[in-house]
Design a protein around this motif. Sequence first.
Motif, PDB file in Angstrom:
ATOM      1  N   LEU A 115      -9.687  -8.509  17.301  1.00  0.00           N
ATOM      2  CA  LEU A 115      -8.753  -7.505  16.798  1.00  0.00           C
ATOM      3  C   LEU A 115      -7.739  -8.141  15.856  1.00  0.00           C
ATOM      4  CD1 LEU A 115      -7.626  -4.696  16.668  1.00  0.00           C
ATOM      5  CD2 LEU A 115      -6.583  -5.027  18.916  1.00  0.00           C
ATOM      6  N   GLU A 116      -7.198  -9.270  16.236  1.00  0.00           N
ATOM      7  CA  GLU A 116      -6.257  -9.970  15.356  1.00  0.00           C
ATOM      8  C   GLU A 116      -6.938 -10.351  14.041  1.00  0.00           C
ATOM      9  OE1 GLU A 116      -3.390 -13.938  15.192  1.00  0.00           O
ATOM     10  OE2 GLU A 116      -4.584 -13.528  16.981  1.00  0.00           O
ATOM     11  N   SER A 117      -8.186 -10.809  14.134  1.00  0.00           N
ATOM     12  CA  SER A 117      -8.939 -11.195  12.931  1.00  0.00           C
ATOM     13  C   SER A 117      -9.130 -10.010  11.990  1.00  0.00           C
ATOM     14  CB  SER A 117     -10.297 -11.775  13.346  1.00  0.00           C
ATOM     15  OG  SER A 117     -11.106 -11.990  12.213  1.00  0.00           O
ATOM     16  N   GLN A 118      -9.418  -8.839  12.545  1.00  0.00           N
ATOM     17  CA  GLN A 118      -9.646  -7.654  11.716  1.00  0.00           C
ATOM     18  C   GLN A 118      -8.354  -7.179  11.056  1.00  0.00           C
ATOM     19  OE1 GLN A 118     -12.435  -6.572  10.803  1.00  0.00           O
ATOM     20  NE2 GLN A 118     -13.912  -7.325  12.288  1.00  0.00           N
ATOM     21  N   ILE A 119      -7.245  -7.287  11.769  1.00  0.00           N
ATOM     22  CA  ILE A 119      -5.945  -6.933  11.187  1.00  0.00           C
ATOM     23  C   ILE A 119      -5.626  -7.868  10.025  1.00  0.00           C
ATOM     24  CG2 ILE A 119      -3.457  -6.829  11.613  1.00  0.00           C
ATOM     25  CD1 ILE A 119      -4.201  -6.069  14.561  1.00  0.00           C
ATOM     26  N   SER A 120      -5.831  -9.175  10.252  1.00  0.00           N
ATOM     27  CA  SER A 120      -5.549 -10.169   9.213  1.00  0.00           C
ATOM     28  C   SER A 120      -6.446  -9.968   7.995  1.00  0.00           C
ATOM     29  CB  SER A 120      -5.750 -11.588   9.767  1.00  0.00           C
ATOM     30  OG  SER A 120      -4.811 -11.850  10.778  1.00  0.00           O
ATOM     31  N   ARG A 121      -7.713  -9.607   8.231  1.00  0.00           N
ATOM     32  CA  ARG A 121      -8.650  -9.376   7.118  1.00  0.00           C
ATOM     33  C   ARG A 121      -8.140  -8.244   6.227  1.00  0.00           C
ATOM     34  NH1 ARG A 121     -14.634 -10.382   7.326  1.00  0.00           N
ATOM     35  NH2 ARG A 121     -15.525  -9.460   5.439  1.00  0.00           N
ATOM     36  N   LEU A 122      -7.705  -7.164   6.856  1.00  0.00           N
ATOM     37  CA  LEU A 122      -7.211  -6.006   6.110  1.00  0.00           C
ATOM     38  C   LEU A 122      -6.035  -6.389   5.220  1.00  0.00           C
ATOM     39  CD1 LEU A 122      -7.009  -2.909   5.592  1.00  0.00           C
ATOM     40  CD2 LEU A 122      -5.532  -2.802   7.625  1.00  0.00           C
ATOM     41  N   PHE A 123      -5.046  -7.060   5.781  1.00  0.00           N
ATOM     42  CA  PHE A 123      -3.836  -7.371   5.020  1.00  0.00           C
ATOM     43  C   PHE A 123      -4.076  -8.481   3.997  1.00  0.00           C
ATOM     44  CE2 PHE A 123      -1.963  -4.909   8.412  1.00  0.00           C
ATOM     45  CZ  PHE A 123      -0.951  -4.215   7.763  1.00  0.00           C
ATOM     46  N   THR A 124      -5.027  -9.381   4.271  1.00  0.00           N
ATOM     47  CA  THR A 124      -5.364 -10.419   3.285  1.00  0.00           C
ATOM     48  C   THR A 124      -5.966  -9.793   2.033  1.00  0.00           C
ATOM     49  OG1 THR A 124      -5.746 -12.080   5.006  1.00  0.00           O
ATOM     50  CG2 THR A 124      -6.744 -12.494   2.861  1.00  0.00           C
ATOM     51  N   ILE A 125      -6.865  -8.825   2.213  1.00  0.00           N
ATOM     52  CA  ILE A 125      -7.462  -8.124   1.073  1.00  0.00           C
ATOM     53  C   ILE A 125      -6.372  -7.392   0.288  1.00  0.00           C
ATOM     54  CG2 ILE A 125      -8.998  -6.218   0.418  1.00  0.00           C
ATOM     55  CD1 ILE A 125     -10.707  -6.999   2.894  1.00  0.00           C
ATOM     56  N   TYR A 126      -5.503  -6.727   1.006  1.00  0.00           N
ATOM     57  CA  TYR A 126      -4.410  -5.994   0.347  1.00  0.00           C
ATOM     58  C   TYR A 126      -3.541  -6.929  -0.493  1.00  0.00           C
ATOM     59  CZ  TYR A 126       0.243  -3.986  -0.062  1.00  0.00           C
ATOM     60  OH  TYR A 126       1.460  -3.573  -0.549  1.00  0.00           O
ATOM     61  N   GLU A 127      -3.139  -8.053   0.095  1.00  0.00           N
ATOM     62  CA  GLU A 127      -2.257  -8.986  -0.608  1.00  0.00           C
ATOM     63  C   GLU A 127      -2.955  -9.603  -1.818  1.00  0.00           C
ATOM     64  OE1 GLU A 127      -1.148 -11.621   2.506  1.00  0.00           O
ATOM     65  OE2 GLU A 127       0.091 -10.107   3.529  1.00  0.00           O
ATOM     66  N   MET A 128      -4.252  -9.913  -1.669  1.00  0.00           N
ATOM     67  CA  MET A 128      -5.009 -10.532  -2.756  1.00  0.00           C
ATOM     68  C   MET A 128      -5.113  -9.593  -3.955  1.00  0.00           C
ATOM     69  SD  MET A 128      -6.929 -13.502  -3.063  1.00  0.00           S
ATOM     70  CE  MET A 128      -7.618 -13.822  -1.458  1.00  0.00           C
ATOM     71  N   LEU A 129      -5.480  -8.350  -3.705  1.00  0.00           N
ATOM     72  CA  LEU A 129      -5.680  -7.401  -4.804  1.00  0.00           C
ATOM     73  C   LEU A 129      -4.363  -6.932  -5.401  1.00  0.00           C
ATOM     74  CD1 LEU A 129      -8.666  -5.307  -3.390  1.00  0.00           C
ATOM     75  CD2 LEU A 129      -8.729  -7.156  -5.068  1.00  0.00           C
ATOM     76  N   SER A 130      -3.315  -6.886  -4.591  1.00  0.00           N
ATOM     77  CA  SER A 130      -2.000  -6.472  -5.092  1.00  0.00           C
ATOM     78  C   SER A 130      -1.485  -7.430  -6.160  1.00  0.00           C
ATOM     79  CB  SER A 130      -0.992  -6.386  -3.952  1.00  0.00           C
ATOM     80  OG  SER A 130      -1.341  -5.364  -3.051  1.00  0.00           O
ATOM     81  N   LYS A 131      -1.905  -8.689  -6.101  1.00  0.00           N
ATOM     82  CA  LYS A 131      -1.467  -9.681  -7.092  1.00  0.00           C
ATOM     83  C   LYS A 131      -1.903  -9.303  -8.498  1.00  0.00           C
ATOM     84  CE  LYS A 131      -1.478 -13.663  -3.934  1.00  0.00           C
ATOM     85  NZ  LYS A 131      -2.140 -14.955  -3.615  1.00  0.00           N
ATOM     86  N   PHE A 132      -2.965  -8.504  -8.596  1.00  0.00           N
ATOM     87  CA  PHE A 132      -3.504  -8.129  -9.900  1.00  0.00           C
ATOM     88  C   PHE A 132      -3.089  -6.712 -10.297  1.00  0.00           C
ATOM     89  CE2 PHE A 132      -6.211 -11.379  -8.075  1.00  0.00           C
ATOM     90  CZ  PHE A 132      -6.285 -12.295  -9.122  1.00  0.00           C
ATOM     91  N   ASN A 133      -2.026  -6.239  -9.663  1.00  0.00           N
ATOM     92  CA  ASN A 133      -1.481  -4.901  -9.952  1.00  0.00           C
ATOM     93  C   ASN A 133      -2.501  -3.784  -9.732  1.00  0.00           C
ATOM     94  OD1 ASN A 133       1.110  -5.879 -10.741  1.00  0.00           O
ATOM     95  ND2 ASN A 133       0.256  -6.467 -12.726  1.00  0.00           N
ATOM     96  N   ILE A 134      -3.433  -4.016  -8.823  1.00  0.00           N
ATOM     97  CA  ILE A 134      -4.360  -2.958  -8.432  1.00  0.00           C
ATOM     98  C   ILE A 134      -3.606  -2.019  -7.493  1.00  0.00           C
ATOM     99  CG2 ILE A 134      -6.495  -2.449  -7.166  1.00  0.00           C
ATOM    100  CD1 ILE A 134      -7.577  -5.134  -8.186  1.00  0.00           C
ATOM    101  N   PRO A 135      -3.629  -0.721  -7.737  1.00  0.00           N
ATOM    102  CA  PRO A 135      -2.834   0.219  -6.925  1.00  0.00           C
ATOM    103  C   PRO A 135      -3.460   0.462  -5.557  1.00  0.00           C
ATOM    104  CG  PRO A 135      -4.120   1.433  -8.529  1.00  0.00           C
ATOM    105  CD  PRO A 135      -4.358  -0.027  -8.812  1.00  0.00           C
ATOM    106  N   ILE A 136      -3.356  -0.527  -4.701  1.00  0.00           N
ATOM    107  CA  ILE A 136      -3.975  -0.464  -3.375  1.00  0.00           C
ATOM    108  C   ILE A 136      -2.906  -0.303  -2.309  1.00  0.00           C
ATOM    109  CG2 ILE A 136      -4.020  -2.963  -2.987  1.00  0.00           C
ATOM    110  CD1 ILE A 136      -6.991  -2.427  -1.969  1.00  0.00           C
ATOM    111  N   LYS A 137      -3.220   0.454  -1.274  1.00  0.00           N
ATOM    112  CA  LYS A 137      -2.229   0.776  -0.244  1.00  0.00           C
ATOM    113  C   LYS A 137      -2.904   0.727   1.121  1.00  0.00           C
ATOM    114  CE  LYS A 137       0.337   4.818   1.428  1.00  0.00           C
ATOM    115  NZ  LYS A 137       0.558   6.269   1.211  1.00  0.00           N
ATOM    116  N   VAL A 138      -2.296   0.040   2.079  1.00  0.00           N
ATOM    117  CA  VAL A 138      -2.791   0.043   3.456  1.00  0.00           C
ATOM    118  C   VAL A 138      -2.362   1.341   4.121  1.00  0.00           C
ATOM    119  CG1 VAL A 138      -2.631  -1.036   5.727  1.00  0.00           C
ATOM    120  CG2 VAL A 138      -2.853  -2.470   3.688  1.00  0.00           C
ATOM    121  N   ASP A 139      -3.330   2.070   4.659  1.00  0.00           N
ATOM    122  CA  ASP A 139      -3.065   3.321   5.382  1.00  0.00           C
ATOM    123  C   ASP A 139      -3.780   3.233   6.726  1.00  0.00           C
ATOM    124  OD1 ASP A 139      -2.893   5.846   6.426  1.00  0.00           O
ATOM    125  OD2 ASP A 139      -3.505   6.903   4.604  1.00  0.00           O
TER     126      ASP A 139
END
Length: 426
Positions: free
Chosen positions: A240-264
């Motif tokens: 469960l911790e791994s899956q949470i971290s995976r979600l937020f890692t993807i979000y942080e990575m793509l946000s660096k490129f100004n991709i309009p991504i949002k965790v919901d």
Amino acid sequence: MVSYEPLRGMKDYFGEDAEKIRYLEEKFIKIVKKFGYMEAITPILEEFELFALKGGEELRKTMYTFIDKGGREVALRPEFTPSMVRLFLNSMQHLPKPVRLYYSGTVYRYDEPQFGRYREFRQAGIEMLGEYSINADLEVLSILWEFFKEINLENVTIKMNNIAIYRELFSFLKLSEDQEEHLLHLIDKGNKDSVIEYLSKIAEPKILNIIKLILYNSISKESDLIGMVKDIGNSYSKDLESQISRLFTIYEMLSKFNIPIKVDLSLVRGLAYYTGVIFEVVHPSVNFSIAGGGRYDNLVQLYGGPSTPSIGFAIGVERVLAVLQNLKIKDNERKMVIVPLDENVMDYALKVLFLLHENDIPVILNTKNVSLSKLIPNLLDTNINIVIIIGENEKKENKVSIKDLSTRQQNSISLNDLLPYIRQII
């Protein structure tokens, strides 16, 4: 009397409307080919069980199904992913992994027709089969974003969640697969209160509280969510911790490129085979998603194949067009027609036609048996503005006469000079 109307929930496309569909499909294909995806074409008709096995409650209810002449229960495809998995199992298991596939075509669902929802509609999408890494998730989401950039669609948002968070929490409660699927279906349909009411009777307070917080988007930080999960105690799962971290890692990575991504964290998608990261694209001008997808790591195995983690997405072509209502297909080419003045010059007219077509210059052949003066108003009505006139003198002298209907100028051009002249004026 045969009706001229298409069946309810279906639509005819022609002219500019058809061109818009092809335009989006071509833009999509341009992007996915850059990423090394190969096209897959599968039948519209498949065995019912292929889609019913893990399609989810809503999909099973809306499928077009019937018994064929061989006594088999079959269905018009309601989506593409199961067909892609079947194709992979039948023909592609020997290929190096991951296998990258793309598709486009019609799908069928017996929904109540409304704006943005038809019974026959078009999807264009990709599947990556045989890769579990976070790099695969990042690639697929990058392709999705590149497509929307390519068509210059602004103000889109990519909403993202990881359905494994819900599945892991439900596993602590020892829910059956049917119970789990039903609860996820309720969340997808916005019936959150019903989910909480159901779980309040069986869930221990700490787990129920976490589900409440993510269901109503009352928690947004990775550290807060992981802290609450660790507080569960002996039930805590590293997965469960791994899956949470995976979600937020993807979000942080793509946000660096100004991709309009949002965790919901409240996001759930209706298909029951999703196991991990899920996402959908929304636009403020419509109340439905225009694209969506996610990770389905168990579907290949469920169909009897080897463990093959996979991820993909589908774009709703008509839904994107609903947002791009003012889309104009640029067509700056001047349109031409060859007009043979009588049957005796048809052989020479065909020679000119073939010469232009062999050099990728579009031109049509006039088939109307009317005088040139009567023909011109019709040509103007069809946006044709260059007329290549061929009579006895043109044939004899190996020339053509070219009339520009927009300027009313007419020039005599030798056949040897025709190609450079045409290229100059179109």
